[in-house]
Write a protein that holds these residues in place. Structure first.
Motif, PDB file in Angstrom:
ATOM      1  N   THR A   1       1.005  -1.067  -0.202  1.00  0.00           N
ATOM      2  CA  THR A   1       0.072   0.095  -0.064  1.00  0.00           C
ATOM      3  C   THR A   1       0.874   1.377   0.022  1.00  0.00           C
ATOM      4  O   THR A   1       0.485   2.314  -0.595  1.00  0.00           O
ATOM      5  CB  THR A   1      -0.865   0.088   1.211  1.00  0.00           C
ATOM      6  N   PHE A   2       1.929   1.165   0.759  1.00  0.00           N
ATOM      7  CA  PHE A   2       2.825   2.307   0.873  1.00  0.00           C
ATOM      8  C   PHE A   2       3.528   2.687  -0.575  1.00  0.00           C
ATOM      9  O   PHE A   2       3.779   3.905  -1.065  1.00  0.00           O
ATOM     10  CB  PHE A   2       3.959   2.002   1.772  1.00  0.00           C
ATOM     11  N   ALA A   3       3.794   1.520  -1.452  1.00  0.00           N
ATOM     12  CA  ALA A   3       4.447   1.470  -2.671  1.00  0.00           C
ATOM     13  C   ALA A   3       3.514   2.059  -3.595  1.00  0.00           C
ATOM     14  O   ALA A   3       3.781   2.739  -4.461  1.00  0.00           O
ATOM     15  CB  ALA A   3       4.997   0.261  -3.156  1.00  0.00           C
ATOM     16  N   TYR A   4       2.118   1.689  -3.336  1.00  0.00           N
ATOM     17  CA  TYR A   4       0.894   2.335  -4.230  1.00  0.00           C
ATOM     18  C   TYR A   4       0.793   3.710  -4.165  1.00  0.00           C
ATOM     19  O   TYR A   4       1.025   4.457  -5.215  1.00  0.00           O
ATOM     20  CB  TYR A   4      -0.231   1.562  -4.009  1.00  0.00           C
ATOM     21  N   PHE A   5       0.908   4.318  -2.903  1.00  0.00           N
ATOM     22  CA  PHE A   5       0.829   5.618  -2.940  1.00  0.00           C
ATOM     23  C   PHE A   5       1.999   6.528  -3.323  1.00  0.00           C
ATOM     24  O   PHE A   5       1.930   7.482  -3.815  1.00  0.00           O
ATOM     25  CB  PHE A   5       0.417   6.126  -1.290  1.00  0.00           C
ATOM     26  N   THR A   6       3.206   5.957  -2.750  1.00  0.00           N
ATOM     27  CA  THR A   6       4.204   6.728  -2.785  1.00  0.00           C
ATOM     28  C   THR A   6       4.954   6.501  -4.244  1.00  0.00           C
ATOM     29  O   THR A   6       5.782   7.371  -4.750  1.00  0.00           O
ATOM     30  CB  THR A   6       5.406   6.353  -1.738  1.00  0.00           C
ATOM     31  N   GLN A   7       4.829   5.536  -4.977  1.00  0.00           N
ATOM     32  CA  GLN A   7       5.458   5.025  -6.251  1.00  0.00           C
ATOM     33  C   GLN A   7       4.556   5.204  -7.372  1.00  0.00           C
ATOM     34  O   GLN A   7       4.900   5.283  -8.524  1.00  0.00           O
ATOM     35  CB  GLN A   7       6.348   3.813  -6.147  1.00  0.00           C
ATOM     36  N   ALA A   8       3.301   4.662  -7.173  1.00  0.00           N
ATOM     37  CA  ALA A   8       2.466   4.656  -8.310  1.00  0.00           C
ATOM     38  C   ALA A   8       1.683   5.708  -8.673  1.00  0.00           C
ATOM     39  O   ALA A   8       1.544   6.225  -9.506  1.00  0.00           O
ATOM     40  CB  ALA A   8       1.575   3.145  -8.180  1.00  0.00           C
ATOM     41  N   LEU A   9       0.611   6.110  -7.616  1.00  0.00           N
ATOM     42  CA  LEU A   9      -0.293   7.158  -7.647  1.00  0.00           C
ATOM     43  C   LEU A   9       0.480   8.457  -8.081  1.00  0.00           C
ATOM     44  O   LEU A   9       0.310   9.287  -9.016  1.00  0.00           O
ATOM     45  CB  LEU A   9      -1.055   7.475  -6.684  1.00  0.00           C
TER      46      LEU A   9
ATOM     47  N   VAL B   1      -0.811  12.536  -8.777  1.00  0.00           N
ATOM     48  CA  VAL B   1      -1.280  12.711  -7.448  1.00  0.00           C
ATOM     49  C   VAL B   1      -0.328  13.141  -6.531  1.00  0.00           C
ATOM     50  O   VAL B   1       0.971  12.553  -6.521  1.00  0.00           O
ATOM     51  CB  VAL B   1      -2.176  11.407  -7.265  1.00  0.00           C
ATOM     52  N   ILE B   2      -0.488  13.868  -5.634  1.00  0.00           N
ATOM     53  CA  ILE B   2       0.327  14.665  -4.763  1.00  0.00           C
ATOM     54  C   ILE B   2       0.280  13.742  -3.412  1.00  0.00           C
ATOM     55  O   ILE B   2      -0.869  13.939  -2.817  1.00  0.00           O
ATOM     56  CB  ILE B   2       0.307  15.925  -4.727  1.00  0.00           C
ATOM     57  N   VAL B   3       0.848  13.003  -2.993  1.00  0.00           N
ATOM     58  CA  VAL B   3       1.041  12.387  -1.862  1.00  0.00           C
ATOM     59  C   VAL B   3       1.838  12.721  -0.562  1.00  0.00           C
ATOM     60  O   VAL B   3       2.920  13.082  -0.689  1.00  0.00           O
ATOM     61  CB  VAL B   3       1.263  10.774  -2.077  1.00  0.00           C
ATOM     62  N   HIS B   4       1.302  13.128   0.280  1.00  0.00           N
ATOM     63  CA  HIS B   4       1.840  13.657   1.897  1.00  0.00           C
ATOM     64  C   HIS B   4       1.823  12.517   2.724  1.00  0.00           C
ATOM     65  O   HIS B   4       0.822  11.904   2.872  1.00  0.00           O
ATOM     66  CB  HIS B   4       1.207  14.813   2.081  1.00  0.00           C
TER      67      HIS B   4
END
Length: 398
Positions: free
Chosen positions: A118-126, A131-134
């Motif tokens: 899930t961490f990789a999905y948000f920080t590397q995929a989206l 998409v800006i991920v904080h």
């Protein structure tokens, strides 16, 4: 004694009976498995009306199936939502939601300690799609408040969190996110609705890896999304039907329906056994630290008691000697199985830094409380004395 006929049915009663009448299926006690990819229309006009959304019915297996419908109705009820949707895995459930609600330029705030993929999905995929991920420490709600702005579309977190079991104040995060109109998405895999219902605390959407406790037997992959009827309709149409196609098979729906029937009982046993294991580990001289929401030494013990009806079946701990000692300990276990995943009938142990959370960098793990020596134990349904004996002998053999 007068029967209490006006009270709502209990959790297990709904998990066993809701949405299904054997009389409508030739008396079959167990719901049938609809192993079909497509559905016949009574008339051409009826098919056209279904495609336009003007008539209820089944069109094609990627969108919905009667076996899925029963599971979805039960999960919506158990979580306290209006509707639910099944997906092929927990990651498919998360992806279907995010691909439905996010556009390039939208901002998402994510707790810094979550499942590795899930961490990789948000920080590397989206992030590849604008998409800006904080990342924030959701156990300190003020860090979330500092990041919330007019472009914040969603906040996402797990509670308890994978792998170190941090507990997050759902109501407080929902209050902060609500000021910006952001969608609050909670991964409830570790607790399940048997122990915690995030929608009751203000969350908008709940997701699950149904592979874990909901299935409960280590023999399926699946995901669940629960929310309002409008949200689920959007996710089913966009995220599932168009974007991912990550449909859950009718057979796996059947297995999940089986799992739900014993969910409440299983979580009671998982929690009681985990409490006994946590006491053993807390008192053992070779255990450097332990994280379990049922222990009074747990930093968020009071919050866990407010949000959860029981502390669950997962324990995180670290031995004196760090990673090398942890690996040696795992190799000395005989009953406890070395395997990732959780929520199975078998007791499972794994090393997050080299397994489920290897997608985090070394410095990221250190910042986010995932020590190199941390072990995650999923306490199963074996007789608890046998679990305790195996852990004790492995500790004493070090």
């Amino acid at each position: 004694m007068t029967a209490r006929r006006n009270r709502p049915q209990g959790f297990s009663t709904r998990a066993i009976h809701l949405g299904y009448d054997p009389a409508e299926h030739d008396g079959a006690l167990t719901p049938p498995i609809y192993m079909t990819s497509t559905f016949a229309f009574e008339t051409a006009e009826a098919g056209s009306e279904m495609f336009r959304g003007e008539r209820a019915g089944y069109i094609y297996g990627r969108t919905r199936n009667p076996t899925q419908t029963i599971l979805e109705e039960r999960m919506a009820s158990l979580e306290g939502g209006e509707a639910a949707m099944t997906a092929g895995s927990g990651m498919a459930a998360i992806s279907s939601v995010m691909l439905t609600i996010l556009n390039p330029g939208d901002e998402v705030i994510v707790d810094h300690t979550i499942y590795g993929n899930t961490f990789a999905y948000f920080t590397q995929a989206l992030t590849r799609f604008g998409v800006i991920v904080h990342l924030a420490d959701f156990t300190r709600p003020e860090t979330v408040a500092e990041l919330v702005g007019e472009n914040t579309r969603a906040v996402f977190f797990e509670t308890p969190a994978n792998p170190n079991l941090r507990v997050i104040d759902i109501a407080e995060i929902a209050r902060i996110a609500g000021r910006a109109g952001a969608v609050v998405i909670v991964d409830n895999t570790f607790a399940t609705p048997a122990l915690q219902r995030p929608l009751e605390f203000g969350a908008d959407v709940v997701v699950h890896s149904a592979t874990k406790y909901l299935g409960g037997h280590g023999d399926l992959l699946g995901g669940i999304v629960v929310g309002t009827a409008d949200m689920i309709k959007q996710v089913r149409t966009t995220g599932l039907r168009w974007m991912t196609g990550a449909t859950l098979s009718p057979f796996n729906c059947f297995l999940l329906l089986r799992g739900l029937k014993t969910l409440e009982l299983r979580l009671e046993r998982h929690s009681a056994s985990a409490m006994a294991v946590a006491r053993l580990l807390e008192d053992h001289g070779k255990v450097a630290s332990i994280s379990y929401p049922g222990l009074e030494s747990f930093p968020q013990f009071d919050l866990a008691r407010r949000q959860m009806s029981a502390p669950g079946g997962l324990i995180a701990f670290e031995l004196d000697g760090g990673m090398d000692m942890g690996m040696a300990f795992m190799n000395k276990l005989s009953l406890v199985t070395r395997a990732v995943s959780l929520g199975d009938t078998e007791t499972l142990i794994q090393h997050p830094a080299s397994m489920t959370h290897a997608t985090y960098g070394t410095e990221e793990r250190a910042r986010h409380g995932i020590g190199d020596g941390l072990l995650r134990l999923s306490v199963g349904l074996e007789n608890v004395d046998d679990i305790l004996d195996d852990l004790d002998q492995a500790l004493n053999a070090l």
